[in-house]
Write a protein that holds these residues in place. Structure first.
Motif, PDB file in Angstrom:
ATOM      1  N   VAL A 214      89.277  77.625  13.352  1.00  0.00           N
ATOM      2  CA  VAL A 214      90.708  77.878  13.560  1.00  0.00           C
ATOM      3  C   VAL A 214      91.324  76.842  14.496  1.00  0.00           C
ATOM      4  O   VAL A 214      92.410  76.321  14.226  1.00  0.00           O
ATOM      5  CB  VAL A 214      90.932  79.319  14.075  1.00  0.00           C
ATOM      6  N   ASP A 215      90.636  76.532  15.592  1.00  0.00           N
ATOM      7  CA  ASP A 215      91.176  75.545  16.537  1.00  0.00           C
ATOM      8  C   ASP A 215      91.412  74.200  15.854  1.00  0.00           C
ATOM      9  O   ASP A 215      92.431  73.545  16.096  1.00  0.00           O
ATOM     10  CB  ASP A 215      90.234  75.346  17.727  1.00  0.00           C
TER      11      ASP A 215
ATOM     12  N   ASP B  73      74.411  79.373  14.464  1.00  0.00           N
ATOM     13  CA  ASP B  73      73.330  79.461  15.450  1.00  0.00           C
ATOM     14  C   ASP B  73      73.709  78.752  16.737  1.00  0.00           C
ATOM     15  O   ASP B  73      74.870  78.375  16.933  1.00  0.00           O
ATOM     16  CB  ASP B  73      72.019  78.915  14.865  1.00  0.00           C
ATOM     17  N   VAL B  74      72.735  78.523  17.584  1.00  0.00           N
ATOM     18  CA  VAL B  74      72.972  77.958  18.907  1.00  0.00           C
ATOM     19  C   VAL B  74      73.692  76.609  18.854  1.00  0.00           C
ATOM     20  O   VAL B  74      74.399  76.236  19.797  1.00  0.00           O
ATOM     21  CB  VAL B  74      71.651  77.874  19.709  1.00  0.00           C
ATOM     22  N   GLY B  75      73.579  75.892  17.757  1.00  0.00           N
ATOM     23  CA  GLY B  75      74.251  74.599  17.623  1.00  0.00           C
ATOM     24  C   GLY B  75      75.761  74.697  17.730  1.00  0.00           C
ATOM     25  O   GLY B  75      76.431  73.713  18.057  1.00  0.00           O
ATOM     26  N   VAL B  76      76.318  75.871  17.475  1.00  0.00           N
ATOM     27  CA  VAL B  76      77.763  76.036  17.541  1.00  0.00           C
ATOM     28  C   VAL B  76      78.282  75.973  18.979  1.00  0.00           C
ATOM     29  O   VAL B  76      79.458  75.696  19.193  1.00  0.00           O
ATOM     30  CB  VAL B  76      78.205  77.343  16.832  1.00  0.00           C
ATOM     31  N   LEU B  77      77.408  76.169  19.956  1.00  0.00           N
ATOM     32  CA  LEU B  77      77.841  76.103  21.362  1.00  0.00           C
ATOM     33  C   LEU B  77      78.438  74.738  21.692  1.00  0.00           C
ATOM     34  O   LEU B  77      79.540  74.644  22.241  1.00  0.00           O
ATOM     35  CB  LEU B  77      76.673  76.388  22.304  1.00  0.00           C
ATOM     36  N   GLU B  78      77.717  73.686  21.366  1.00  0.00           N
ATOM     37  CA  GLU B  78      78.200  72.340  21.665  1.00  0.00           C
ATOM     38  C   GLU B  78      79.448  72.006  20.851  1.00  0.00           C
ATOM     39  O   GLU B  78      80.404  71.427  21.369  1.00  0.00           O
ATOM     40  CB  GLU B  78      77.106  71.301  21.401  1.00  0.00           C
ATOM     41  N   THR B  79      79.453  72.399  19.580  1.00  0.00           N
ATOM     42  CA  THR B  79      80.617  72.148  18.732  1.00  0.00           C
ATOM     43  C   THR B  79      81.845  72.848  19.291  1.00  0.00           C
ATOM     44  O   THR B  79      82.938  72.280  19.325  1.00  0.00           O
ATOM     45  CB  THR B  79      80.336  72.615  17.289  1.00  0.00           C
ATOM     46  N   PHE B  80      81.667  74.085  19.742  1.00  0.00           N
ATOM     47  CA  PHE B  80      82.780  74.831  20.325  1.00  0.00           C
ATOM     48  C   PHE B  80      83.320  74.130  21.575  1.00  0.00           C
ATOM     49  O   PHE B  80      84.531  73.964  21.733  1.00  0.00           O
ATOM     50  CB  PHE B  80      82.345  76.262  20.661  1.00  0.00           C
ATOM     51  N   GLN B  81      82.423  73.707  22.447  1.00  0.00           N
ATOM     52  CA  GLN B  81      82.857  73.026  23.675  1.00  0.00           C
ATOM     53  C   GLN B  81      83.629  71.746  23.351  1.00  0.00           C
ATOM     54  O   GLN B  81      84.680  71.479  23.943  1.00  0.00           O
ATOM     55  CB  GLN B  81      81.658  72.706  24.559  1.00  0.00           C
ATOM     56  N   GLU B  82      83.115  70.954  22.431  1.00  0.00           N
ATOM     57  CA  GLU B  82      83.776  69.704  22.048  1.00  0.00           C
ATOM     58  C   GLU B  82      85.142  69.976  21.418  1.00  0.00           C
ATOM     59  O   GLU B  82      86.124  69.275  21.715  1.00  0.00           O
ATOM     60  CB  GLU B  82      82.902  68.924  21.063  1.00  0.00           C
ATOM     61  N   THR B  83      85.209  70.980  20.566  1.00  0.00           N
ATOM     62  CA  THR B  83      86.463  71.308  19.891  1.00  0.00           C
ATOM     63  C   THR B  83      87.501  71.792  20.896  1.00  0.00           C
ATOM     64  O   THR B  83      88.660  71.370  20.853  1.00  0.00           O
ATOM     65  CB  THR B  83      86.229  72.370  18.798  1.00  0.00           C
ATOM     66  N   ALA B  84      87.100  72.658  21.814  1.00  0.00           N
ATOM     67  CA  ALA B  84      88.038  73.184  22.819  1.00  0.00           C
ATOM     68  C   ALA B  84      88.550  72.064  23.729  1.00  0.00           C
ATOM     69  O   ALA B  84      89.748  71.987  24.020  1.00  0.00           O
ATOM     70  CB  ALA B  84      87.384  74.295  23.626  1.00  0.00           C
ATOM     71  N   ARG B  85      87.642  71.188  24.163  1.00  0.00           N
ATOM     72  CA  ARG B  85      88.069  70.059  25.012  1.00  0.00           C
ATOM     73  C   ARG B  85      89.009  69.126  24.246  1.00  0.00           C
ATOM     74  O   ARG B  85      90.023  68.665  24.780  1.00  0.00           O
ATOM     75  CB  ARG B  85      86.854  69.273  25.507  1.00  0.00           C
TER      76      ARG B  85
END
Length: 190
Positions: free
Chosen positions: A89-90, A122-134
């Protein structure tokens, strides 16, 4: 069948009207900088909830009661699915905001079904989420001041301008932070 267990999609009409009015009012009162600050705050809070739990739990789907802003079809997600949905969504909202700031509408209409999360997130979405939010925060701040008059239609909330889309992103993070918190509390982990 319990009303909350139905296969209905979308939000109840009164909830759509209420949430739409709140995001339009919020966009007027907060402005883009404060909306981005709220977006960032909520992103950090949802990330903290996810990071406090082990990989197995964060990947386990948990059925929760319906919360305001969460449709029935989205009540059985894992914490990783919440993050995956926010990434999807972001990214789309950021694209819409950029298009609106350039004076045109995005080429495709929004279909809510296109933003359902990967059930195998899975856990890989953590980094993707951080990068997308930043990236969202950085790119939107670079667009300020925002004077877009062009609007783009959200399927539930109608035509929104760029400032309203920014507010929607912040409100959307808050809704899904509440969902992540409820996933944890339903399992008795808080």
């Amino acid at each position: 069948m319990d009303k909350n267990d139905s296969d209905e999609t979308g939000l109840p009409p009164i909830e759509r009207v209420f949430l739409g009015a709140m995001l339009r009012t919020g966009a007027l009162l907060l402005g883009p900088r404060r909306a981005i600050k709220l977006f960032s705050h909520e992103a950090n809070r949802v990330l903290q909830i996810v990071e406090e739990h082990d990989y197995d739990f964060a990947g386990t789907r948990v059925k929760i009661p319906r919360l305001q802003g969460i449709e029935n079809a989205s009540r059985n997600w894992s914490l990783y699915m919440v993050l995956d949905h926010l990434v999807r969504v972001d990214s789309a909202i950021l694209n819409s905001i950029k298009c609106l700031c350039e004076g045109f509408q995005p080429l495709s209409e929004i279909a809510i079904a296109d933003f359902k999360p990967d059930p195998d997130a899975d856990v890989g979405v953590l980094e993707t989420f951080q990068e997308t939010a930043r990236g969202f925060q950085r790119d939107v701040l670079a667009l300020i001041p925002i004077h877009s008059k062009t609007r783009f239609r959200h399927p539930w909330f109608g035509p929104l301008n760029a400032r309203q889309w920014i507010m929607l992103a912040a409100a959307h993070h808050r809704i899904h932070r509440r969902q992540a918190h409820k996933i944890v509390t339903v399992q008795g982990l808080t």
